[in-house]
Design an enzyme around this catalytic site. Structure first.
Site, PDB file in Angstrom:
ATOM      1  N   HIS A  70       0.826  -1.205   0.000  1.00 39.30           N
ATOM      2  CA  HIS A  70       0.000   0.000   0.000  1.00 39.30           C
ATOM      3  C   HIS A  70       0.862   1.258   0.000  1.00 39.30           C
ATOM      4  CE1 HIS A  70      -3.847  -2.120   1.631  1.00 39.30           C
ATOM      5  NE2 HIS A  70      -3.821  -2.075   0.307  1.00 39.30           N
ATOM      6  N   HIS A 205      -5.412  -6.081 -11.001  1.00 42.56           N
ATOM      7  CA  HIS A 205      -4.060  -5.589 -10.780  1.00 42.56           C
ATOM      8  C   HIS A 205      -3.101  -5.991 -11.903  1.00 42.56           C
ATOM      9  CE1 HIS A 205      -5.519  -5.100  -6.569  1.00 42.56           C
ATOM     10  NE2 HIS A 205      -4.700  -4.060  -6.613  1.00 42.56           N
TER      11      HIS A 205
END
Length: 231
Positions: A70, A205
């Site tokens: 993240h 992704h």
């Protein structure tokens, strides 16, 4: 933040971009106070809850500690905002890009090749020690995106080198060369497991990381691709 940037790009309503910017200011502040590790969880009054799920560190949705993937992803979003904001000064934009570089560097210092094997550990404690050492495919996809973005924006060779390193790892360990798509979760020895995300449920992704490095880093994926369909 990603959604607000996309809405601003599609509609031209800059209010949404500046909403994203206000969120980014909070995230950068929290990260700076924690040695460039982003708090993931908060109390009801928005105080960082750094010990959330300390007793269940591999919780599927709220794992304990910092998530280096993240930090890397936020580095890209912060850079996208800095490039596209019409409200920030050039000095302010540069500070944001420097913050993005700090996030990227700290995530890799903490988690890359942790525990003596190649790959990016999933979570760390607040001193940077790996906690969950599994490797999640999405973290490598975001690493590709961010290294490409920072290479384009800064021109620094280090990001070009990381980009090549990430793709080499993806090719060797994550791409399923027999059945297609990517393996979603590996253990620290890069063996396929499925304790958090079994199967191959996430195409988002892997697809996105084949597009973002070839598109304008100041623009969200869909409108950037529309503007350059042959990328």
């Amino acid at each position: 933040t990603e959604a607000f940037l996309a809405v601003a790009d599609v509609t031209g309503n800059e209010e949404y971009r500046e909403r994203a910017g206000r969120i980014i200011d909070h995230v950068v502040g929290w990260a700076r106070e924690n040695d460039w590790r982003i708090p993931e969880h908060f109390t009801a009054d928005w105080q960082p809850d750094l010990e959330c799920n300390h007793d269940k560190p591999d919780d599927q949705f709220k794992p304990y500690g910092a998530t280096p993937g993240h930090g890397i992803e936020w580095a890209r979003l912060i850079t996208q905002y800095a490039l596209s904001s019409k409200a920030r000064s050039e000095e302010g934009k540069q500070r944001l890009i420097e913050a993005a570089e700090n996030l990227f560097a700290q995530a890799l210092a903490d988690a890359w090749n942790a525990e003596g094997t190649i790959g990016l550990a999933y979570t760390t404690d607040w001193n940077g020690k790996p906690v969950v050492t599994d490797r999640m495919h999405w973290t490598l996809a975001e690493s590709v995106n961010t290294s490409a973005t920072l290479a384009t924006v800064t021109g620094k060779q280090v990001y070009k080198d990381w980009y090549a390193t990430f793709w080499q790892y993806i090719d060797e360990y994550l791409i399923d060369h027999e059945n297609g798509s990517w393996f979603h979760q590996l253990n620290k020895d890069n063996q396929v497991i499925g304790t958090v995300w079994p199967g191959k449920s996430d195409l988002y992704h892997a697809t996105q990381c084949t597009l973002i490095p070839r598109l304008d880093p100041a623009v969200s994926v869909a409108p950037a691709l529309k503007a350059n369909p042959n990328a």
